[in-house]
Write a protein that holds these residues in place. Structure first.
Motif, PDB file in Angstrom:
ATOM      1  N   ILE A 138      78.532  40.262  35.647  1.00  0.00           N
ATOM      2  CA  ILE A 138      78.446  39.676  34.304  1.00  0.00           C
ATOM      3  C   ILE A 138      79.641  38.744  34.097  1.00  0.00           C
ATOM      4  CG2 ILE A 138      78.524  40.148  31.815  1.00  0.00           C
ATOM      5  CD1 ILE A 138      77.129  42.819  32.380  1.00  0.00           C
ATOM      6  N   GLY A 139      79.363  37.550  33.628  1.00  0.00           N
ATOM      7  CA  GLY A 139      80.439  36.590  33.381  1.00  0.00           C
ATOM      8  C   GLY A 139      80.883  35.821  34.608  1.00  0.00           C
ATOM      9  N   SER A 140      80.270  36.075  35.772  1.00  0.00           N
ATOM     10  CA  SER A 140      80.704  35.360  36.982  1.00  0.00           C
ATOM     11  C   SER A 140      79.913  34.072  37.178  1.00  0.00           C
ATOM     12  CB  SER A 140      80.604  36.266  38.208  1.00  0.00           C
ATOM     13  OG  SER A 140      79.259  36.472  38.578  1.00  0.00           O
ATOM     14  N   GLU A 141      79.045  33.735  36.244  1.00  0.00           N
ATOM     15  CA  GLU A 141      78.344  32.452  36.207  1.00  0.00           C
ATOM     16  C   GLU A 141      77.624  32.135  37.516  1.00  0.00           C
ATOM     17  OE1 GLU A 141      80.584  29.314  34.254  1.00  0.00           O
ATOM     18  OE2 GLU A 141      81.889  30.758  33.253  1.00  0.00           O
ATOM     19  N   GLY A 142      77.013  33.168  38.093  1.00  0.00           N
ATOM     20  CA  GLY A 142      76.200  32.957  39.291  1.00  0.00           C
ATOM     21  C   GLY A 142      76.985  32.645  40.542  1.00  0.00           C
ATOM     22  N   THR A 143      78.293  32.877  40.520  1.00  0.00           N
ATOM     23  CA  THR A 143      79.103  32.548  41.702  1.00  0.00           C
ATOM     24  C   THR A 143      79.297  33.741  42.634  1.00  0.00           C
ATOM     25  OG1 THR A 143      81.205  33.098  40.624  1.00  0.00           O
ATOM     26  CG2 THR A 143      80.416  30.833  40.373  1.00  0.00           C
ATOM     27  N   LEU A 144      78.936  34.944  42.176  1.00  0.00           N
ATOM     28  CA  LEU A 144      79.107  36.136  43.025  1.00  0.00           C
ATOM     29  C   LEU A 144      77.770  36.791  43.364  1.00  0.00           C
ATOM     30  CD1 LEU A 144      82.179  37.846  41.249  1.00  0.00           C
ATOM     31  CD2 LEU A 144      82.194  36.276  43.188  1.00  0.00           C
ATOM     32  N   GLY A 145      76.726  36.446  42.630  1.00  0.00           N
ATOM     33  CA  GLY A 145      75.417  37.037  42.838  1.00  0.00           C
ATOM     34  C   GLY A 145      74.485  36.454  41.787  1.00  0.00           C
ATOM     35  N   ILE A 146      73.195  36.653  41.984  1.00  0.00           N
ATOM     36  CA  ILE A 146      72.225  36.111  41.023  1.00  0.00           C
ATOM     37  C   ILE A 146      71.554  37.270  40.290  1.00  0.00           C
ATOM     38  CG2 ILE A 146      70.109  34.753  40.781  1.00  0.00           C
ATOM     39  CD1 ILE A 146      70.975  33.178  43.246  1.00  0.00           C
ATOM     40  N   ILE A 147      71.784  37.334  38.992  1.00  0.00           N
ATOM     41  CA  ILE A 147      71.205  38.398  38.163  1.00  0.00           C
ATOM     42  C   ILE A 147      69.717  38.107  37.986  1.00  0.00           C
ATOM     43  CG2 ILE A 147      71.193  39.401  35.850  1.00  0.00           C
ATOM     44  CD1 ILE A 147      74.246  38.675  35.741  1.00  0.00           C
ATOM     45  N   THR A 148      68.862  39.055  38.373  1.00  0.00           N
ATOM     46  CA  THR A 148      67.412  38.854  38.240  1.00  0.00           C
ATOM     47  C   THR A 148      66.791  39.727  37.145  1.00  0.00           C
ATOM     48  OG1 THR A 148      67.115  40.403  40.067  1.00  0.00           O
ATOM     49  CG2 THR A 148      67.052  38.058  40.607  1.00  0.00           C
ATOM     50  N   ALA A 149      67.473  40.806  36.758  1.00  0.00           N
ATOM     51  CA  ALA A 149      66.959  41.652  35.669  1.00  0.00           C
ATOM     52  C   ALA A 149      68.097  42.506  35.113  1.00  0.00           C
ATOM     53  CB  ALA A 149      65.828  42.543  36.165  1.00  0.00           C
ATOM     54  N   ALA A 150      67.865  43.078  33.923  1.00  0.00           N
ATOM     55  CA  ALA A 150      68.926  43.856  33.280  1.00  0.00           C
ATOM     56  C   ALA A 150      68.335  44.906  32.336  1.00  0.00           C
ATOM     57  CB  ALA A 150      69.854  42.932  32.496  1.00  0.00           C
ATOM     58  N   VAL A 151      69.055  46.006  32.193  1.00  0.00           N
ATOM     59  CA  VAL A 151      68.752  46.997  31.154  1.00  0.00           C
ATOM     60  C   VAL A 151      69.734  46.767  30.012  1.00  0.00           C
ATOM     61  CG1 VAL A 151      68.492  49.433  30.576  1.00  0.00           C
ATOM     62  CG2 VAL A 151      68.139  48.680  32.931  1.00  0.00           C
ATOM     63  N   MET A 152      69.202  46.447  28.828  1.00  0.00           N
ATOM     64  CA  MET A 152      70.049  46.133  27.683  1.00  0.00           C
ATOM     65  C   MET A 152      69.900  47.206  26.600  1.00  0.00           C
ATOM     66  SD  MET A 152      71.140  43.189  28.953  1.00  0.00           S
ATOM     67  CE  MET A 152      72.144  42.590  27.602  1.00  0.00           C
TER      68      MET A 152
END
Lengths: 471, 471
Positions: free
Chosen positions: B197-211
């Motif tokens: 979170i907050g790494s702006e896609g530079t460390l991994g690509i977030i594809t889904a989340a539990v909110m």
């Protein structure tokens, strides 16, 4: 190693480098006396600069360092191994409260501050520091941060992680990261703070922190209610969440067997609810408006719960003393277990929607496979956090039972946790206790990511090695 | 590159690999039209598996990938560079809301879900999903997570980070980390979630989340109050925090000059407070009990504020329509600035205790060095977050003024931010806009730690390179 010790003397006064057994021993066994290690020396630095100098010496000499606060952890995370080659770096001398910032509602504390001292300092300025747990008179904030401690106020205020705004950390290179900012919003790059929090001293040594403060509630009301089933307690929780929202500050569940054990060892702690029902729930509301307001709200919600048949009985504490008695009853379950003899403990989280199925199915499996055992199940239900502990049948020798059944019982319970997408360590961390099972629990990808982070931030593996993750 | 494109076709249908200019162009310029790049292709995967396959192909072929959601960011984080060798991986087809868990109060969403769609889905089940910001009709939750978006509800519910319990992430190796657990407590190792979170896609690509979801408030009251000084607004905030605690859901400050600009471009948005005072504060309380309860509380606190001379005037919205007008007034400042012409923006956080000194000193320095400029200062005061923007003197050409004065004005404001231990990016992130200044702002140790993490998790530098941190 003699050279290393001589180098240490250039950093610390002789009296803060303990090498004699009688001086070292108090630092080598954890509070619960489950883990004992050996150490080359115990060092007691006073400043982050001293910690950094010590770590630089450790890096040069390939000496591993075990950071330590109050040594009250449950997983052996702050106990050195048996080699006698590690040093213990105890932070108790770093116990200054550096600042209270009233307008910003923050407190800046050093790692060795005792949790209760921080609570008291905050209260003296009319603030609440919400972190609260059994060991608060001994544990230190550095250890709370290193293990992301939970406790009884998580429902309203979150875990230690959620209470922290900034950190000061000594890295494996012996550099000091000054991240002591008291900001509620700061999107300038990677979240180093949360990476160090919960890493149990394996990625860096936390030496100070900026923590959030909250206004002190002016009134609290505590009640005990009786419920017949797990599903009733969950529905009751959802009702309180909806009606009382953030006024709900405690929601603790205790099973009949847990309170039977309490009464056996502490008759004065008997359940005031008639007949000790299957599930007793302690509920606390805290308010900043008025005593009348919160009392009225509590009564309204309880009425609704009675009408919906969620609860069968309720006792509201008449005063603070009685409220404390209710909380003591909850806290005495831990002591009653100790009196009864060691049992098999599981500090787990289950999503609330899976809790009924978890408890019913696991209870049935445990009782079928291990006839006569007692299931001492209690915990922070509001967070989905159960202390699901298994005691031998009455009259059976605890040590012998545990020796035979520890592995299959852990396997059974943890398999159920996996089935429900839960956690095998809700609030106690990993340390050395849960190191072995972690790869299977986290899955290969997450476990490899953890190893990658450990290798990157501590390539020499000198920071609390073989805790949390082994590389 | 032809081979790479052919390999992509084995993963995605032709129509989801855009290579023609007219197809790619909509993905190459950000919402505010400040950044435009080129791309080898724009790819539109539908599943985490497809994302993982694409990343594996990128790794083999050394092709850099720029993850993208609604492309509404302010810092160019989701725009490719000008080389034409990067691919844009837009997640808009991953827009399924996978689950709402009522008892657990969580929602599981794919990265391409539009924020407003999540809010609406939650509201249909009587829940609040609190994340709310100007772009909510276009921005996607994956981008909100990647930038740790803020918005107007941070005061009560926290940043996007605080609303997230679990993630699904594709790593730089093209592996899928399934961390989609909906647990409030989970201390099993390093905090991978907050690292992504907050790494702006530079460390991994977030594809889904539990909110997290919250109960919907049943009543809200909004008021505008007039204050003469910064210190009065801070004391007023502390008063509301103490009396209303978590019922306080909005505390937005607008200066006289900000609302003058509003009135110039949107006369219907004129300040309803007499004489447009130096500081106008929008305050919102939200309640789960009753309309009467929260109205009474608001009036009591306002009375106290009048008596303490913290405020000089107040207007309470009589109905929802008027409350919306107050909020629109606040939101129109952004639009009024756009109408007036580009100005020099600073999205900053200052500790509340330093805010008075920051504003007074910075205002004085800016006015002395750049005579006649207008200081459009407004923002989420409750979070210490100011949008401290500088517009040219009336009648001066904006482009020419900005060209000459951009550097010295940024330097002056950011030096003041450093003096006050603030942040140079409160809620908008780093992207490419603030890449250069980050090392100086974070300090050498933190910046090196960030580079170490980037090298460890993305050694080939294929994930959104030269955003946030360059290696």
């Amino acid at each position: 190693m003699q050279i290393f010790l001589e180098q240490l003397h250039q950093v610390l006064d002789q009296k803060y480098i303990l090498t004699e057994d009688q001086d070292k021993n108090p630092y080598l066994t954890d509070w619960r006396k489950r883990y004992t290690g050996k150490a080359l020396a115990v060092v007691l630095p006073r400043t982050a600069q001293e910690v950094a100098q010590i770590i630089r010496l450790c890096a040069i000499n390939q000496v591993a360092v075990v950071p330590q606060g109050g040594h009250t952890g449950f997983c052996g995370g702050a106990t050195p191994d048996s080699s006698g080659k590690q040093i213990v770096l105890n932070l108790k001398r770093m116990n200054t409260i550096r600042e209270i910032d009233v307008a910003n509602q923050t407190i800046t504390v050093e790692a060795g501050c005792i949790l209760q001292a921080i609570q008291e300092k905050a209260a003296a300025q009319d603030f609440l520091f919400p972190l609260s747990l059994g060991a608060e008179g001994s544990c230190m904030i550095g250890g709370n941060l290193a293990t992301n401690a939970g406790g009884t106020n998580v429902l309203r205020y979150g875990n230690t992680r959620d209470l922290c705004l900034g950190l000061e950390v000594v890295t494996a290179k012996g550099e000091i990261w000054n991240g002591l900012k008291g900001l509620r919003k700061d999107n300038t790059g990677y979240d180093l703070r949360d990476l160090f929090i919960g890493s149990e001293g394996t990625l860096g040594i936390i030496t100070a922190a900026v923590m959030k403060l909250y206004p002190l509630p002016i009134s609290q009301w505590t009640t005990l209610v009786a419920a017949d089933s797990v599903v009733s307690t969950i529905t009751l929780l959802n009702l309180f969440q909806k009606r009382a929202t953030s006024l709900l500050t405690g929601f603790e569940m205790m099973t009949q067997e847990s309170l039977d054990l309490n009464e056996k060892h502490f008759p004065q702690m008997a359940n005031p609810l008639k007949g000790n029902p299957p599930y007793t729930v302690l509920i606390e509301l805290s308010d900043h408006e008025s005593e009348a307001h919160v009392r009225q709200l509590l009564e309204t919600i309880l009425e609704e719960a009675f009408e919906a048949s969620l609860i069968t009985d309720a006792v509201i504490a008449n005063n603070l003393a009685q409220a404390n008695t209710f909380w003591h009853m909850r806290e005495h379950i831990t002591l009653a277990q100790a009196e009864e003899g060691a049992n098999l403990k599981h500090d787990i989280t289950i999503p609330l929607s899976a809790l009924e199925s978890f408890i019913e199915e696991t209870d049935a499996l445990v009782r079928a496979k291990f006839p006569g055992v007692r299931i001492i199940n209690f915990g922070h239900l509001g967070d989905g956090n159960l202390h699901y502990n298994i005691a031998p049948p009455i009259g059976v020798d605890h040590k012998a039972f545990n020796l035979t059944n520890e592995k299959p019982i852990h396997e059974l319970v943890y398999a159920q946790v996996e089935r429900c997408q839960g956690s095998i360590s809700a609030e106690h961390g990993v340390g050395q206790l849960k190191l072995e099972g972690l790869r299977a629990h986290k899955g290969e990808v997450a476990h490899e990511l953890m190893k990658t982070l450990k290798r990157a931030l501590d390539p020499q593996n000198i920071l609390n090695p073989h805790k949390v993750v082994s590389i």
